[in-house]
Every structure is written in structure tokens, then in C-alpha cells.
Scaffold this motif. Structure first.
Motif, PDB file in Angstrom:
ATOM      1  N   ASP A   1      -4.787 -16.244  -8.835  1.00  0.00           N
ATOM      2  CA  ASP A   1      -4.905 -16.103  -7.387  1.00  0.00           C
ATOM      3  C   ASP A   1      -6.271 -15.530  -7.049  1.00  0.00           C
ATOM      4  OD1 ASP A   1      -2.335 -16.975  -6.764  1.00  0.00           O
ATOM      5  OD2 ASP A   1      -1.488 -14.964  -6.773  1.00  0.00           O
ATOM      6  N   THR A   2      -6.805 -15.947  -5.921  1.00  0.00           N
ATOM      7  CA  THR A   2      -8.061 -15.407  -5.407  1.00  0.00           C
ATOM      8  C   THR A   2      -7.777 -14.769  -4.059  1.00  0.00           C
ATOM      9  OG1 THR A   2      -9.301 -17.184  -6.478  1.00  0.00           O
ATOM     10  CG2 THR A   2     -10.436 -15.964  -4.750  1.00  0.00           C
ATOM     11  N   ILE A   3      -8.259 -13.554  -3.880  1.00  0.00           N
ATOM     12  CA  ILE A   3      -8.079 -12.861  -2.608  1.00  0.00           C
ATOM     13  C   ILE A   3      -9.396 -12.930  -1.838  1.00  0.00           C
ATOM     14  CG2 ILE A   3      -7.584 -10.652  -1.489  1.00  0.00           C
ATOM     15  CD1 ILE A   3      -5.712 -10.028  -3.817  1.00  0.00           C
ATOM     16  N   PRO A   4      -9.392 -13.637  -0.710  1.00  0.00           N
ATOM     17  CA  PRO A   4     -10.616 -13.771   0.087  1.00  0.00           C
ATOM     18  C   PRO A   4     -11.130 -12.409   0.562  1.00  0.00           C
ATOM     19  CG  PRO A   4      -8.933 -15.309   0.842  1.00  0.00           C
ATOM     20  CD  PRO A   4      -8.271 -14.367  -0.125  1.00  0.00           C
ATOM     21  N   GLY A   5     -12.437 -12.224   0.421  1.00  0.00           N
ATOM     22  CA  GLY A   5     -13.068 -11.002   0.910  1.00  0.00           C
ATOM     23  C   GLY A   5     -12.926  -9.799   0.019  1.00  0.00           C
ATOM     24  N   ALA A   6     -12.215  -9.937  -1.099  1.00  0.00           N
ATOM     25  CA  ALA A   6     -12.005  -8.785  -1.987  1.00  0.00           C
ATOM     26  C   ALA A   6     -13.142  -8.651  -2.983  1.00  0.00           C
ATOM     27  CB  ALA A   6     -10.679  -8.925  -2.729  1.00  0.00           C
ATOM     28  N   ASN A   7     -13.526  -7.402  -3.253  1.00  0.00           N
ATOM     29  CA  ASN A   7     -14.522  -7.136  -4.284  1.00  0.00           C
ATOM     30  C   ASN A   7     -13.803  -6.805  -5.593  1.00  0.00           C
ATOM     31  OD1 ASN A   7     -13.673  -4.438  -4.119  1.00  0.00           O
ATOM     32  ND2 ASN A   7     -15.431  -3.796  -2.902  1.00  0.00           N
ATOM     33  N   HIS A   8     -14.553  -6.342  -6.579  1.00  0.00           N
ATOM     34  CA  HIS A   8     -13.976  -6.074  -7.898  1.00  0.00           C
ATOM     35  C   HIS A   8     -12.870  -5.014  -7.859  1.00  0.00           C
ATOM     36  CE1 HIS A   8     -13.976  -6.236 -12.263  1.00  0.00           C
ATOM     37  NE2 HIS A   8     -14.046  -4.919 -12.312  1.00  0.00           N
ATOM     38  N   PHE A   9     -12.985  -4.071  -6.936  1.00  0.00           N
ATOM     39  CA  PHE A   9     -12.008  -2.980  -6.853  1.00  0.00           C
ATOM     40  C   PHE A   9     -10.998  -3.192  -5.720  1.00  0.00           C
ATOM     41  CE2 PHE A   9     -15.845  -1.323  -8.832  1.00  0.00           C
ATOM     42  CZ  PHE A   9     -15.317  -0.904 -10.038  1.00  0.00           C
ATOM     43  N   PHE A  10     -11.035  -4.350  -5.085  1.00  0.00           N
ATOM     44  CA  PHE A  10     -10.113  -4.707  -4.006  1.00  0.00           C
ATOM     45  C   PHE A  10     -10.152  -3.685  -2.869  1.00  0.00           C
ATOM     46  CE2 PHE A  10      -8.653  -6.733  -7.860  1.00  0.00           C
ATOM     47  CZ  PHE A  10      -8.481  -8.046  -7.452  1.00  0.00           C
ATOM     48  N   THR A  11     -11.360  -3.180  -2.586  1.00  0.00           N
ATOM     49  CA  THR A  11     -11.551  -2.215  -1.508  1.00  0.00           C
ATOM     50  C   THR A  11     -11.019  -2.796  -0.201  1.00  0.00           C
ATOM     51  OG1 THR A  11     -13.532  -1.389  -2.628  1.00  0.00           O
ATOM     52  CG2 THR A  11     -13.272  -0.800  -0.305  1.00  0.00           C
ATOM     53  N   ASP A  12     -10.168  -2.039   0.457  1.00  0.00           N
ATOM     54  CA  ASP A  12      -9.528  -2.445   1.716  1.00  0.00           C
ATOM     55  C   ASP A  12      -8.639  -3.687   1.571  1.00  0.00           C
ATOM     56  OD1 ASP A  12     -10.807  -0.353   3.124  1.00  0.00           O
ATOM     57  OD2 ASP A  12     -12.588  -1.592   3.437  1.00  0.00           O
ATOM     58  N   LYS A  13      -8.327  -4.078   0.355  1.00  0.00           N
ATOM     59  CA  LYS A  13      -7.482  -5.250   0.107  1.00  0.00           C
ATOM     60  C   LYS A  13      -6.332  -4.926  -0.857  1.00  0.00           C
ATOM     61  CE  LYS A  13     -10.380  -8.003   2.273  1.00  0.00           C
ATOM     62  NZ  LYS A  13     -10.118  -8.591   3.553  1.00  0.00           N
ATOM     63  N   VAL A  14      -6.113  -3.640  -1.130  1.00  0.00           N
ATOM     64  CA  VAL A  14      -5.083  -3.250  -2.091  1.00  0.00           C
ATOM     65  C   VAL A  14      -3.698  -3.686  -1.631  1.00  0.00           C
ATOM     66  CG1 VAL A  14      -3.964  -1.286  -3.236  1.00  0.00           C
ATOM     67  CG2 VAL A  14      -6.446  -1.358  -3.053  1.00  0.00           C
ATOM     68  N   ASP A  15      -3.430  -3.614  -0.338  1.00  0.00           N
ATOM     69  CA  ASP A  15      -2.116  -4.054   0.162  1.00  0.00           C
ATOM     70  C   ASP A  15      -1.903  -5.546  -0.108  1.00  0.00           C
ATOM     71  OD1 ASP A  15      -1.491  -1.520   1.036  1.00  0.00           O
ATOM     72  OD2 ASP A  15      -2.081  -1.901   3.123  1.00  0.00           O
ATOM     73  N   ILE A  16      -2.952  -6.338   0.073  1.00  0.00           N
ATOM     74  CA  ILE A  16      -2.854  -7.774  -0.202  1.00  0.00           C
ATOM     75  C   ILE A  16      -2.674  -8.000  -1.701  1.00  0.00           C
ATOM     76  CG2 ILE A  16      -4.087  -9.975  -0.085  1.00  0.00           C
ATOM     77  CD1 ILE A  16      -5.480  -8.834   2.449  1.00  0.00           C
ATOM     78  N   LEU A  17      -3.401  -7.244  -2.508  1.00  0.00           N
ATOM     79  CA  LEU A  17      -3.255  -7.323  -3.962  1.00  0.00           C
ATOM     80  C   LEU A  17      -1.820  -7.024  -4.373  1.00  0.00           C
ATOM     81  CD1 LEU A  17      -4.398  -7.473  -6.890  1.00  0.00           C
ATOM     82  CD2 LEU A  17      -4.977  -5.046  -6.637  1.00  0.00           C
ATOM     83  N   MET A  18      -1.250  -5.980  -3.820  1.00  0.00           N
ATOM     84  CA  MET A  18       0.133  -5.610  -4.140  1.00  0.00           C
ATOM     85  C   MET A  18       1.115  -6.704  -3.704  1.00  0.00           C
ATOM     86  SD  MET A  18      -0.133  -2.876  -5.812  1.00  0.00           S
ATOM     87  CE  MET A  18       1.562  -2.388  -5.893  1.00  0.00           C
ATOM     88  N   GLU A  19       0.865  -7.344  -2.577  1.00  0.00           N
ATOM     89  CA  GLU A  19       1.721  -8.440  -2.126  1.00  0.00           C
ATOM     90  C   GLU A  19       1.679  -9.606  -3.121  1.00  0.00           C
ATOM     91  OE1 GLU A  19       0.756  -9.641   1.868  1.00  0.00           O
ATOM     92  OE2 GLU A  19       0.935  -7.586   2.615  1.00  0.00           O
ATOM     93  N   HIS A  20       0.479  -9.932  -3.611  1.00  0.00           N
ATOM     94  CA  HIS A  20       0.343 -11.012  -4.595  1.00  0.00           C
ATOM     95  C   HIS A  20       1.108 -10.667  -5.878  1.00  0.00           C
ATOM     96  CE1 HIS A  20      -2.830 -13.866  -3.082  1.00  0.00           C
ATOM     97  NE2 HIS A  20      -2.911 -12.901  -2.181  1.00  0.00           N
TER      98      HIS A  20
ATOM     99  N   TYR B   1       4.467 -12.568  -7.265  1.00  0.00           N
ATOM    100  CA  TYR B   1       4.472 -13.136  -8.614  1.00  0.00           C
ATOM    101  C   TYR B   1       5.674 -12.627  -9.417  1.00  0.00           C
ATOM    102  CZ  TYR B   1       3.186 -13.962 -13.459  1.00  0.00           C
ATOM    103  OH  TYR B   1       3.201 -14.343 -14.777  1.00  0.00           O
ATOM    104  N   LEU B   2       5.916 -11.323  -9.372  1.00  0.00           N
ATOM    105  CA  LEU B   2       7.041 -10.744 -10.122  1.00  0.00           C
ATOM    106  C   LEU B   2       8.379 -11.250  -9.595  1.00  0.00           C
ATOM    107  CD1 LEU B   2       5.751  -7.105 -10.593  1.00  0.00           C
ATOM    108  CD2 LEU B   2       5.964  -8.879 -12.351  1.00  0.00           C
ATOM    109  N   ASP B   3       8.509 -11.343  -8.285  1.00  0.00           N
ATOM    110  CA  ASP B   3       9.752 -11.873  -7.705  1.00  0.00           C
ATOM    111  C   ASP B   3       9.998 -13.301  -8.174  1.00  0.00           C
ATOM    112  OD1 ASP B   3      10.226  -9.507  -6.350  1.00  0.00           O
ATOM    113  OD2 ASP B   3       9.493 -10.251  -4.411  1.00  0.00           O
ATOM    114  N   ARG B   4       8.953 -14.119  -8.163  1.00  0.00           N
ATOM    115  CA  ARG B   4       9.087 -15.512  -8.594  1.00  0.00           C
ATOM    116  C   ARG B   4       9.398 -15.610 -10.079  1.00  0.00           C
ATOM    117  NH1 ARG B   4       3.744 -17.845  -6.606  1.00  0.00           N
ATOM    118  NH2 ARG B   4       4.454 -19.742  -7.631  1.00  0.00           N
ATOM    119  N   ARG B   5       8.787 -14.758 -10.889  1.00  0.00           N
ATOM    120  CA  ARG B   5       9.080 -14.763 -12.330  1.00  0.00           C
ATOM    121  C   ARG B   5      10.535 -14.373 -12.582  1.00  0.00           C
ATOM    122  NH1 ARG B   5       5.583 -15.960 -16.765  1.00  0.00           N
ATOM    123  NH2 ARG B   5       7.388 -15.152 -17.786  1.00  0.00           N
ATOM    124  N   LEU B   6      10.990 -13.320 -11.918  1.00  0.00           N
ATOM    125  CA  LEU B   6      12.356 -12.855 -12.109  1.00  0.00           C
ATOM    126  C   LEU B   6      13.380 -13.872 -11.607  1.00  0.00           C
ATOM    127  CD1 LEU B   6      11.900  -9.093 -11.183  1.00  0.00           C
ATOM    128  CD2 LEU B   6      12.363 -10.049 -13.455  1.00  0.00           C
TER     129      LEU B   6
END
Length: 92
Positions: A50-69, A73-78
Motif C-alpha cells: 500500500d502507498t499512503i499519499p502525502g506520507a513521509n518515511h515516518f508517516f508524520t501527520d498520517k499515523v491514523d491513516i497508517l493504522m487504518e491500513h 489488512y489484519l481484518d482481511r487476513r483474519l
């Protein structure tokens, strides 16, 4: 992916998720895609990328989106949606 060759992952038959930001200057998108393609050559695993638009290496200001991804993924795997291809059965 631009510093290490990750060949140590080759004997690891484990599916997984790789997420990166399109603004990542530490691990550029072309290097991440190269790593994903290399890992996809392993039989019996499924690599989800997955690629998160606008995110840098540390996902600054995008951690909530990272957690959603990650959560999605975990929900789909389970739920059994993301299942690696079946390994061919050996004939006796």
C-alpha cells in the motif's frame, strides 16, 4: 530497500504487508516496488503493498491513516480474504 538487499527474507515463507508513503525520501517508491516484486517471486506467499499519499518515511501527520491500513489488512487476513496461493501438491 535502497540500502539492504533483503535476501535474508528469501527463505522466509511468510506473507505480509509493506506500506510506504509517496513522499518517503529515505526509501523511495521505486526501491520499495523493487523489493515487493522481489518478494513476490517467492512461492506460497502473498505480499500486499500500500502507498499512503502525502506520507513521509515516518508517516508524520498520517499515523491514523497508517493504522487504518494495518487494521484493514489484519481484518482481511483474519477473515481469510488474503490467502496466499496454494502450494502445489507433491505426487508420490
Amino acid at each position: 530497500p535502497n540500502t539492504y538487499d533483503f535476501s535474508f527474507l528469501a527463505p522466509c515463507p511468510s506473507s505480509g504487508l509493506i506500506i510506504h508513503g509517496d513522499g518517503d525520501r529515505v526509501a523511495p517508491e521505486k526501491d520499495v516496488i523493487g523489493l515487493v516484486e522481489k518478494l513476490k517471486l517467492q512461492k506460497g506467499i502473498l505480499i500486499t503493498q500500500d502507498t499512503i499519499p502525502g506520507a513521509n518515511h515516518f508517516f508524520t501527520d498520517k499515523v491514523d491513516i497508517l493504522m487504518e491500513h494495518c487494521s484493514d489488512y489484519l481484518d482481511r487476513r483474519l477473515a481469510g480474504e488474503l490467502v496466499p496461493p496454494a502450494a502445489p501438491k507433491k505426487l508420490r
